[in-house]
Design a protein around this motif. Sequence first.
Motif, PDB file in Angstrom:
ATOM      1  N   GLY A   1       0.828  -1.204   0.000  1.00 18.42           N
ATOM      2  CA  GLY A   1       0.000   0.000   0.000  1.00 18.42           C
ATOM      3  C   GLY A   1       0.860   1.251   0.000  1.00 18.42           C
ATOM      4  N   PRO A   2       0.199   2.398  -0.249  1.00 12.53           N
ATOM      5  CA  PRO A   2       0.937   3.652  -0.397  1.00 12.53           C
ATOM      6  C   PRO A   2       1.525   4.141   0.922  1.00 12.53           C
ATOM      7  CG  PRO A   2      -1.418   4.074  -0.352  1.00 12.53           C
ATOM      8  CD  PRO A   2      -1.256   2.582  -0.370  1.00 12.53           C
ATOM      9  N   CYS A   3       2.650   4.808   0.853  1.00 13.97           N
ATOM     10  CA  CYS A   3       3.222   5.435   2.043  1.00 13.97           C
ATOM     11  C   CYS A   3       2.364   6.648   2.417  1.00 13.97           C
ATOM     12  CB  CYS A   3       4.675   5.839   1.794  1.00 13.97           C
ATOM     13  SG  CYS A   3       4.873   7.277   0.724  1.00 13.97           S
ATOM     14  N   GLY A   4       2.716   7.295   3.504  1.00  9.88           N
ATOM     15  CA  GLY A   4       1.931   8.444   3.953  1.00  9.88           C
ATOM     16  C   GLY A   4       2.290   9.734   3.236  1.00  9.88           C
ATOM     17  N   GLY A   5       3.237   9.668   2.319  1.00 10.37           N
ATOM     18  CA  GLY A   5       3.724  10.905   1.710  1.00 10.37           C
ATOM     19  C   GLY A   5       3.133  11.252   0.351  1.00 10.37           C
ATOM     20  N   VAL A   6       2.138  10.481  -0.103  1.00  8.43           N
ATOM     21  CA  VAL A   6       1.572  10.728  -1.431  1.00  8.43           C
ATOM     22  C   VAL A   6       1.110  12.185  -1.542  1.00  8.43           C
ATOM     23  CG1 VAL A   6      -0.107   9.965  -3.140  1.00  8.43           C
ATOM     24  CG2 VAL A   6       0.762   8.340  -1.444  1.00  8.43           C
TER      25      VAL A   6
ATOM     26  N   GLY B   1      -2.178  12.789  -6.190  1.00  2.24           N
ATOM     27  CA  GLY B   1      -1.720  11.412  -6.305  1.00  2.24           C
ATOM     28  C   GLY B   1      -0.309  11.257  -6.839  1.00  2.24           C
ATOM     29  N   PHE B   2       0.547  12.253  -6.655  1.00  2.00           N
ATOM     30  CA  PHE B   2       1.919  12.124  -7.135  1.00  2.00           C
ATOM     31  C   PHE B   2       2.842  11.607  -6.043  1.00  2.00           C
ATOM     32  CE2 PHE B   2      -0.050  14.826 -10.238  1.00  2.00           C
ATOM     33  CZ  PHE B   2       0.477  14.345 -11.435  1.00  2.00           C
ATOM     34  N   CYS B   3       3.972  11.077  -6.497  1.00  2.00           N
ATOM     35  CA  CYS B   3       4.903  10.404  -5.589  1.00  2.00           C
ATOM     36  C   CYS B   3       5.656  11.405  -4.715  1.00  2.00           C
ATOM     37  CB  CYS B   3       5.883   9.572  -6.399  1.00  2.00           C
ATOM     38  SG  CYS B   3       7.228   8.879  -5.419  1.00  2.00           S
ATOM     39  N   GLU B   4       5.837  11.005  -3.454  1.00  2.00           N
ATOM     40  CA  GLU B   4       6.604  11.842  -2.533  1.00  2.00           C
ATOM     41  C   GLU B   4       8.049  12.003  -2.987  1.00  2.00           C
ATOM     42  OE1 GLU B   4       7.068  10.239   1.553  1.00  2.00           O
ATOM     43  OE2 GLU B   4       9.098  11.018   1.405  1.00  2.00           O
TER      44      GLU B   4
ATOM     45  N   ASP C   1      10.360   8.608   5.772  1.00  2.00           N
ATOM     46  CA  ASP C   1      10.366   9.537   4.637  1.00  2.00           C
ATOM     47  C   ASP C   1      11.526   9.195   3.716  1.00  2.00           C
ATOM     48  OD1 ASP C   1       8.297  11.109   5.870  1.00  2.00           O
ATOM     49  OD2 ASP C   1       9.816  11.980   7.176  1.00  2.00           O
ATOM     50  N   GLY C   2      11.383   9.534   2.445  1.00  2.00           N
ATOM     51  CA  GLY C   2      12.477   9.298   1.502  1.00  2.00           C
ATOM     52  C   GLY C   2      13.684  10.167   1.819  1.00  2.00           C
ATOM     53  N   VAL C   3      14.876   9.731   1.434  1.00  2.00           N
ATOM     54  CA  VAL C   3      16.086  10.509   1.752  1.00  2.00           C
ATOM     55  C   VAL C   3      16.086  11.894   1.101  1.00  2.00           C
ATOM     56  CG1 VAL C   3      17.634   8.561   2.213  1.00  2.00           C
ATOM     57  CG2 VAL C   3      17.402   9.423  -0.113  1.00  2.00           C
ATOM     58  N   GLN C   4      15.308  12.034   0.016  1.00  2.00           N
ATOM     59  CA  GLN C   4      15.264  13.332  -0.682  1.00  2.00           C
ATOM     60  C   GLN C   4      14.720  14.443   0.219  1.00  2.00           C
ATOM     61  OE1 GLN C   4      12.631  11.321  -0.825  1.00  2.00           O
ATOM     62  NE2 GLN C   4      11.011  12.807  -0.478  1.00  2.00           N
ATOM     63  N   ALA C   5      13.974  14.060   1.274  1.00  2.00           N
ATOM     64  CA  ALA C   5      13.322  15.062   2.121  1.00  2.00           C
ATOM     65  C   ALA C   5      14.285  15.698   3.128  1.00  2.00           C
ATOM     66  CB  ALA C   5      12.147  14.420   2.874  1.00  2.00           C
ATOM     67  N   GLY C   6      15.428  15.074   3.346  1.00  2.00           N
ATOM     68  CA  GLY C   6      16.255  15.514   4.467  1.00  2.00           C
ATOM     69  C   GLY C   6      17.560  16.176   4.097  1.00  2.00           C
ATOM     70  N   ASP C   7      18.484  16.168   5.063  1.00  2.00           N
ATOM     71  CA  ASP C   7      19.744  16.886   4.865  1.00  2.00           C
ATOM     72  C   ASP C   7      20.859  16.004   4.302  1.00  2.00           C
ATOM     73  OD1 ASP C   7      20.091  15.396   7.152  1.00  2.00           O
ATOM     74  OD2 ASP C   7      21.071  16.981   8.296  1.00  2.00           O
ATOM     75  N   HIS C   8      20.536  14.725   4.020  1.00  2.00           N
ATOM     76  CA  HIS C   8      21.530  13.849   3.395  1.00  2.00           C
ATOM     77  C   HIS C   8      20.923  13.170   2.164  1.00  2.00           C
ATOM     78  CE1 HIS C   8      23.264  14.399   7.367  1.00  2.00           C
ATOM     79  NE2 HIS C   8      24.388  13.858   6.947  1.00  2.00           N
TER      80      HIS C   8
ATOM     81  N   THR D   1       4.274  22.354   1.662  1.00  2.00           N
ATOM     82  CA  THR D   1       4.993  22.081   0.411  1.00  2.00           C
ATOM     83  C   THR D   1       6.245  21.234   0.624  1.00  2.00           C
ATOM     84  OG1 THR D   1       5.822  24.338   0.620  1.00  2.00           O
ATOM     85  CG2 THR D   1       4.248  23.927  -1.137  1.00  2.00           C
ATOM     86  N   HIS D   2       6.840  21.291   1.823  1.00  2.00           N
ATOM     87  CA  HIS D   2       8.116  20.592   2.006  1.00  2.00           C
ATOM     88  C   HIS D   2       8.083  19.338   2.857  1.00  2.00           C
ATOM     89  CE1 HIS D   2       9.484  24.552   0.593  1.00  2.00           C
ATOM     90  NE2 HIS D   2      10.461  23.846   0.053  1.00  2.00           N
ATOM     91  N   VAL D   3       7.139  19.238   3.787  1.00  2.00           N
ATOM     92  CA  VAL D   3       7.127  18.052   4.648  1.00  2.00           C
ATOM     93  C   VAL D   3       6.182  17.012   4.044  1.00  2.00           C
ATOM     94  CG1 VAL D   3       6.758  17.180   6.985  1.00  2.00           C
ATOM     95  CG2 VAL D   3       7.565  19.508   6.655  1.00  2.00           C
ATOM     96  N   PRO D   4       6.709  15.827   3.735  1.00  2.00           N
ATOM     97  CA  PRO D   4       5.869  14.825   3.086  1.00  2.00           C
ATOM     98  C   PRO D   4       4.629  14.476   3.895  1.00  2.00           C
ATOM     99  CG  PRO D   4       8.183  14.140   3.080  1.00  2.00           C
ATOM    100  CD  PRO D   4       8.097  15.365   3.923  1.00  2.00           C
ATOM    101  N   GLY D   5       3.487  14.442   3.214  1.00  2.00           N
ATOM    102  CA  GLY D   5       2.274  13.901   3.810  1.00  2.00           C
ATOM    103  C   GLY D   5       1.494  14.819   4.729  1.00  2.00           C
ATOM    104  N   VAL D   6       1.865  16.098   4.840  1.00  2.00           N
ATOM    105  CA  VAL D   6       1.092  16.980   5.716  1.00  2.00           C
ATOM    106  C   VAL D   6       0.093  17.778   4.879  1.00  2.00           C
ATOM    107  CG1 VAL D   6       1.153  18.801   7.444  1.00  2.00           C
ATOM    108  CG2 VAL D   6       3.032  17.164   7.301  1.00  2.00           C
TER     109      VAL D   6
END
Lengths: 162, 337
Positions: A90-95, A99-102, B128-135, B252-257
């Motif tokens: 299932g999808p992660c919480g960052g979608v 519907g675009f990828c995190e 979160d994916g590594v792209q979101a952070g400082d490394h 815009t910057h924090v995934p999923g909020v």
Amino acid sequence: MSDIRWFHVRRWTARHARFFEFIYAAFEHALVMMHPLFQRLGYARMERPVAAAERIIKGFLFDTQMCGSCTLGATGMVCPMNCPKRMRNGPCGGVRPGGFCEVKPEMPCVWVDAFNGSRLMRHGERIRDIQAPVDHRLKHSSSWLREVRRIKGSKPGGSRVP
Amino acid sequence: MSAGERDVQDPTRALKPGHSSAGHLEALLRSGEFAVTAELSPPDSSDPEEVFRRARFFDGCVDAINATDGSGANCHMSSVAVCALLTRLGYSTVMQVSCRDRNRIAIQGDVLGGAAMGVANVLCLTGDGVQAGDHPQAMPVFDLESISLLQLLRGMRDEARFQSGRKLMLPPRVFLGAAENPFAPPLEYRPQRLAKKIAAGAQFIQTQYCYDIERLKTFMTVARDLGLPGCAFILVGVGPLASARAAEWIRTHVPGVYIPDAVIARLAGSQDQKREGRQICIEIIQHIREIEGVSGIHVMAYRQEEAVAEIIQQSNVLRGRVPWYPGLDAARAGTED
Ligand code: SF4
């Protein structure tokens, strides 16, 4: 560039998930029928040519990553290994909105497509099955041959959510 | 006015029937109390005093403290170390485990170590994916993801085995948690995903930030139809926004909020945006407390930890209950004198 073309094809197949589910089931049935032949020739010897064919066919249609533990039929005919986090359940919480990828904002989330695909399918409810983590030793091997052997040996599959 | 108890630190202690851990959080939730957890952001420091200082902000208003694991893919002190420090003082902790940085060999080792040091709760995250952070140049591991991690830890706990099958002498007695984001697409699939996490072993859920009560209500209606609140305790994520600009940056910057425009407009139109942010948070908490099937809140007040006590007080979410904290026994003795 090639990236963009691939996800056009794989999104097209997801939109026709019902059709590909049918084709895939028929194809699997045909493979199972070939079990005696595979046995005669030896599964070990068939591994390379079958894996190569599998890579070309599934790679073109579904952009699959050959993890060796194929879940296409349970994930809306979308290969979950295209998810940058390799999510298999299932999808992660960052979608992102729309519907675009995190991780890759230009790519539609694999699991949004998978969910939409599963709704078109006859056995779409299989998206609720819990998929085991990938066995990294199986990468690049043929899941078709493994599936035929599994069916013939009738070993148990994944667990299902009640 | 009732007061909580010190968390039990002994990993070999006998468990109450039906309990998975000896922890205070599980006992509290099972007793039907509305729980409050809060997130502590681990310091960029090797100084233990800094961890204690951050924890003190939550004294008397929080039932368990989550120690994040490289949240937002930024590097900080590790979750297992923060938990180990806090359990020394008797705090109840939630150790967060993300699959981004460690494979199954490392994770299983960390969970055993955490349990040995008194950690009773583990939150299983994909990360979160590594792209979101400082490394962003780091290798993303993702050997497991949240659901396979839940299954793996449940196996360790209930079957006393590593995934390999090798036997454990004493299994980690942990209460297992997972996150869910009711506010991210595909919205219709989210309750099903929650069901899957519960089937994989999640016993409590801490959600992503809620700034949209209606979306939460829709999610909870479906979750109730699926019977999920009876199978796991759901704690809804909340947090104060510092300003309209900060809110814009976060979404815009924090995934999923997910922050609706109306919330940003309300902040932008106020004289004291910081105050208003806290007021919005208090109102959201009060709404959440009334939703059927919700067992608690999870406060994530990044860089506003000092506001948590006030927010909890003013929302009256604890209804006079005082969670245990290291100074409580002394404070009680003082008032009795
Ligand atoms: S947004 Fe979708 S495709 Fe991207 S990492 Fe998350 S689950 Fe995978």
